[in-house]
Design a protein around this motif. Structure first.
Motif, mmCIF file in Angstrom:
data_model
loop_
_atom_site.group_PDB
_atom_site.id
_atom_site.type_symbol
_atom_site.label_atom_id
_atom_site.label_comp_id
_atom_site.label_asym_id
_atom_site.label_seq_id
_atom_site.Cartn_x
_atom_site.Cartn_y
_atom_site.Cartn_z
ATOM 1 N N VAL A 1 -8.648 6.621 -0.468
ATOM 2 C CA VAL A 1 -7.571 6.244 0.444
ATOM 3 C C VAL A 1 -6.551 7.386 0.539
ATOM 4 C CG1 VAL A 1 -5.609 4.687 0.746
ATOM 5 C CG2 VAL A 1 -7.827 3.779 0.074
ATOM 6 N N ASN B 1 0.811 -1.224 0.000
ATOM 7 C CA ASN B 1 0.000 0.000 0.000
ATOM 8 C C ASN B 1 0.844 1.273 0.000
ATOM 9 O OD1 ASN B 1 0.835 -0.611 2.625
ATOM 10 N ND2 ASN B 1 -0.862 0.523 3.532
ATOM 11 N N SER C 1 -4.498 0.809 4.085
ATOM 12 C CA SER C 1 -3.839 0.084 5.165
ATOM 13 C C SER C 1 -4.635 -1.192 5.456
ATOM 14 C CB SER C 1 -3.803 0.945 6.423
ATOM 15 O OG SER C 1 -5.123 1.211 6.842
ATOM 16 N N ARG C 2 -4.053 -2.095 6.249
ATOM 17 C CA ARG C 2 -4.746 -3.349 6.550
ATOM 18 C C ARG C 2 -6.092 -3.091 7.209
ATOM 19 N NH1 ARG C 2 0.545 -5.197 8.137
ATOM 20 N NH2 ARG C 2 1.268 -6.844 6.739
ATOM 21 N N ARG D 1 -7.921 -0.471 6.998
ATOM 22 C CA ARG D 1 -8.852 0.102 6.055
ATOM 23 C C ARG D 1 -9.421 -0.973 5.117
ATOM 24 N NH1 ARG D 1 -9.216 5.821 4.080
ATOM 25 N NH2 ARG D 1 -10.862 5.681 2.541
ATOM 26 N N VAL D 2 -8.552 -1.906 4.708
ATOM 27 C CA VAL D 2 -9.020 -3.014 3.869
ATOM 28 C C VAL D 2 -10.088 -3.794 4.608
ATOM 29 C CG1 VAL D 2 -8.367 -5.182 2.763
ATOM 30 C CG2 VAL D 2 -6.844 -3.225 2.631
ATOM 31 N N TYR E 1 -11.838 4.264 -5.165
ATOM 32 C CA TYR E 1 -11.326 3.692 -3.908
ATOM 33 C C TYR E 1 -9.923 4.208 -3.556
ATOM 34 C CZ TYR E 1 -10.429 0.248 -0.263
ATOM 35 O OH TYR E 1 -10.145 -0.353 0.935
#
Lengths: 365, 526
Positions: A111, A82, B153-154, B156-157, A107
């Motif tokens: 983010v 990420n 981020s994890r 957020r995923v 998306y």
């Protein structure tokens, strides 16, 4: 959208997996790649050759056991996916099924906490770019395979990634769409000039889209070059058979002069391009002969003759199976290149086009 | 099928007593209590189930640990209904191990909402686990990987992809738990006490205590309403909202690294804690069955086992006999009905499916009372016989086999059967040589579930037992009410051991089959 493209370096990267039967196996072994800024590089190979693993390591989905990966000057080897700023397109599209087309594309922008106005504008622009304007509120289940692939593409490029990665993006599409989409991907990549790594097992697709191709086998890169390099100058039988169709004919090396070798094959003396591994006169070698470089001529006065075993007319081309002594040859003649016509069972003469032959050593190595 | 219809008719039959129930304050309170309890159990159990499912699907557990967790989680599902309740009393009762012995608290009361809630949550959260785990596993790891590559981020995923994709499953799990709690009659009977009356126990007391069949039926009819709402919601709302995440070729052998090491440890610890509680409950049960009287006399004894194999022998024999009869019938009923519904077109097909499912979805109390009423008079007088219990088990638990069969058949392309016919096989031969082997896992799933339930069910059958035919679960209840906790514990241990042995045997058969979908169906053994 074209920014400053960056180079991608893969330096001696390896990845091991523990296999239930075989124990420890290398999915990728000492892979070295250098992708120039804005270049389109394709990893080509059969399934299980390590191309997808390599791609996933570039993306950050896997961490290499050895070696480094660099984006430009930055070492990203241990950077999580990420934080790499990449655009990834999966074979199965991996669209978020609970989000609309617009939300899927937005998306990555959400983010990045971009202002709503900019998100909206960029989503609109990119959907326009991939030809999906008006699809904003549809859900992925309502889209066709090609449309889903466009959404996936839009979603990957809208974040303006430093590197664009494709994992067999066209495998789930039908043949016609595949040809169309690969052209679009190619054009888009040219326009955006984003450094791109593309994975496929389809050699024709690889040749169609890439600046350069790296052929992989058993976890390693076996040959790298442009489509023409691989096609006309294969370094091994593996590359020769994987890129295009070939006839592999046993031959005896008569002599080498520079990169031109003289061989005895099919009962005649022929001149061929020598690969580096071939040098000693008198040794057994193999001759790579592309089907389209075999010309069919009248039997009278020809140095090489053969019997037509079968003939298949396919419109733009005709495919022949020829028996030349006890060796079977495949030949392809394009309809536009002449009206030579040979019935099954007829004896014909063969002429081999200049520069069409490559000599390989008896064993790959 | 007639049986299922009678269950439906029961509603109109007993409607006369309705006003009485609806105007009675006490019963009205029981109604709201039931709903409150079911809601809380639904929430708590779903959370716990999600925790376990997420850990199992994402925390990359070693295989042996996964098996251990699976076994521990399955324990409550294959136990007689009182086991956690008994363990609760042993732990937190007036002379409980924890409240009295450990903390020295006297005069504590274990009865009420809290203990019932805790006990039901521990008993039923495995249902949520089994519902959610396949769903979490099926989420294409590329979808989560994609979100990650887009910069998320994890956490957020998890928040924006994993949870939204699981919402239908979460809703489904909640509804299942809600229904299970609503129908549970054993736990509240023991733990809820006078302070917290709930409907199923009220209905039971009405019938067995006051011999008021009509009042009991009316009470259970009140229960029918929320149960039917849940059934309808589940069937027509939740099932439509499942996202198809499996597209094209599988996501590959590698899974996306979705849990950071710290979170992984936290998840594992949480699961370990819950597993420990479950294991503790069962260890306590085993211990209680082996000492004179837990909390008073901790001398080792086999007296309780002697008691159940002498005085309780009839119940054991009857239960095993009934289970042995119901098992093959239930398995056959499952695959035949499943095959008919999935593959044949005929008038009333949907109705048939629906009716067979209703029998399964209704709270046991209702089903039990319905059978009691339906077979109390001519033309079919079955009350008091073993047949009525067998019939109840077959029709009530056979639908698992139906579901499994339909699920399997929907995966098996019709062209397989057509290929067989194309090769010259008659339809009978095709069914025997092609279809039957393919749906064999469903048959075994049906066998398994009917057997487990035959050994552990009480809510429906408590109304159907008689002097001639009684059941272990009923015996446990009798022991509990007489405060003979030792024999009750011994009976429970016996049931758990037998059920585990049979499941292991069925699992072994299924593995030998190598049929596609066998593993999927195993998860239906819930």
């Amino acid at each position: 959208m074209s920014g400053d493209a960056i180079a991608v370096h893969v330096d001696g990267v390896s990845k091991r997996f523990s296999h239930r039967v075989k124990g420890e196996v290398y999915a990728a072994r000492d892979v070295r790649l250098a992708v120039a800024p804005g270049e389109f590089l394709t990893l080509l190979g059969p399934s299980g050759c390590g191309k997808t693993t390599t791609l996933r390591m570039i993306a950050g989905f896997e961490t290499p056991d050895e070696g480094r990966i660099r984006f430009g000057d930055q070492d990203v080897t241990s950077l999580p996916a990420n934080q790499r700023n990449i655009g990834f397109v999966f074979q199965n599209y991996a669209l978020f099924p609970h989000l609309s087309v617009a939300d899927n594309v937005a998306y990555g922008l959400h983010v990045r906490a971009l202002p709503a106005g900019e998100i909206e504008a960029r989503v609109r622009d990119v959907l326009q770019l991939v030809g999906l304007a008006g699809y904003e509120h549809q859900f992925s289940s309502q889209l066709s395979g090609g449309e889903q692939q466009r959404v996936a593409l839009a979603r990957a490029i809208v974040i303006r990634p430093r590197v664009l990665l494709f994992d067999e993006p066209l495998s789930n599409l039908d043949a016609k769409l595949r040809v169309q989409m690969r052209t679009e991907i190619r054009d888009l990549q040219r326009r955006l000039a984003i450094t791109t790594v593309y994975v496929t097992h389809d050699q024709e697709e690889a040749m169609a889209v890439s600046d350069r191709i790296a052929v992989m086998s058993a976890g390693s890169v076996v040959q790298e070059g442009t489509a023409e390099d691989l096609y006309y100058r294969p370094g091994s039988e593996f590359v020769a058979t994987f890129v295009g169709r070939i006839n592999l004919v046993p031959a005896r090396l008569l002599g080498v002069d520079g990169d031109v070798a003289t061989v005895e094959a099919l009962g005649a003396s022929l001149r061929a391009r020598a690969s580096a591994a071939v040098s000693r006169a008198g040794t057994a070698v193999r001759l790579v002969l592309r089907p389209e470089s075999i010309e069919i001529v009248a039997a009278a006065g020809a140095t090489l003759t053969a019997v037509v075993r079968s003939r298949m007319f396919l419109g733009e081309k005709t495919e022949y199976t020829l028996a030349c002594g006890d060796i079977t040859l495949q030949a392809v003649r394009h309809s536009a290149s002449g009206v030579e016509h040979a019935d099954e069972g007829a004896t014909v003469g063969l002429r081999l086009a200049d520069g069409a032959l490559t000599v390989l050593p008896e064993r790959d190595g | 099928m007639l049986l299922a219809r009678v269950v439906m008719d029961n509603g109109t039959f007993s409607a006369a007593g309705l006003d009485k129930v609806l105007t009675d304050r006490n019963q009205l309170r029981a109604f709201w209590n039931s709903l409150l309890l079911a809601t809380l159990v639904g929430i708590g159990g779903t959370l716990l189930g999600f925790l376990f499912a997420f850990t199992a699907a994402r925390a990359r557990l070693p295989r042996w640990l996964l098996t251990t967790v699976d076994a521990a989680v399955l324990l409550p599902l294959v136990s007689p209904p009182f086991t956690t309740a008994i363990a609760m009393i042993f732990s937190f009762g007036p002379r409980g191990l924890i409240t009295y012995e450990l903390l020295g608290i006297k005069g504590v009361t274990v009865y009420g909402l809290t203990s019932t809630l805790a006990s039901e949550t521990f008993t039923y959260f495995p249902i949520a686990y089994l519902t959610l785990r396949p769903l979490l596993t099926a989420i294409d790891s590329n979808v989560e990987g994609m979100a990650r590559s887009l910069g998320a981020s994890r956490w957020r995923v998890f928040r924006t992809v994993t949870v939204p994709l699981t919402i239908p499953g979460i809703a489904n799990a909640f509804l299942l738990l809600f229904a299970a709690s609503l129908a549970d009659f054993a736990t509240p009977l023991i733990l809820a006490g006078n302070q917290f009356p709930v409907l199923p126990t009220q209905a039971y007391l009405q019938i067995t205590g006051l011999f008021d069949l009509r009042g009991g039926a009316a009470l259970s009819f009140v229960l029918l309403l929320p149960a039917l709402i849940v059934f309808v919601l589940q069937r027509y709302w939740v099932s439509r909202r499942f996202y198809v995440t499996v597209t094209g070729k599988g996501a590959g052998q590698t899974t996306f690294d979705s849990v950071s090491p710290g979170v992984r440890v936290a998840l594992l610890s949480a699961c370990a804690l819950v597993t420990l509680v479950v294991v503790y409950f069962y260890a306590l049960l085993l211990y209680a069955s082996l000492v004179m009287a837990l909390g008073a006399n901790h001398a080792f004894t086999l007296l309780h086992y002697k008691a159940i194999f002498t005085g309780g022998m009839q119940a054991i024999r009857d239960t095993l006999l009934i289970a042995a009869f119901a098992m093959p019938l239930g398995g056959l009923y499952g695959i035949l009905m499943g095959y008919l519904v999935a593959r044949k077109e005929f008038f009333g097909r949907r109705t048939l499916e629906l009716l067979s499912m209703v029998n399964y979805a209704l709270p046991g109390t209702i089903v039990g009372i319905a059978y009691l009423i339906a077979f109390n008079d001519e033309p079919l007088v079955l009350t008091g016989t073993a047949l009525i219990i067998v019939a109840c088990y077959v029709f009530r638990y056979g639908p698992t086999g139906i579901r499994a069969t339909i699920a399997l058949l929907s995966q098996i392309d019709k062209s397989l059967e057509e290929a067989s016919q194309g090769l010259g096989a008659r339809s009978g031969t095709t069914f025997r040589r092609v279809t039957l082997p393919l749906i064999a896992p469903a048959f075994f799933a049906g066998l398994g579930i009917v057997f487990i339930r035959s050994m552990t069910a009480i809510s429906a059958t408590i109304f159907l037992v008689s002097i001639g035919w009684t059941l272990i679960t009923v015996k446990i209840l009798e022991n509990m009410t007489e405060l003979a906790l030792g024999p009750a514990a011994a009976f429970s241990v016996f049931v758990v051991v037998v059920v585990f042995a049979v499941i292991a045997a069925i699992g072994w058969c299924m593995r030998r089959l190598h049929a596609p979908g066998a593993t999927r169906v195993t998860s239906l053994l819930s």
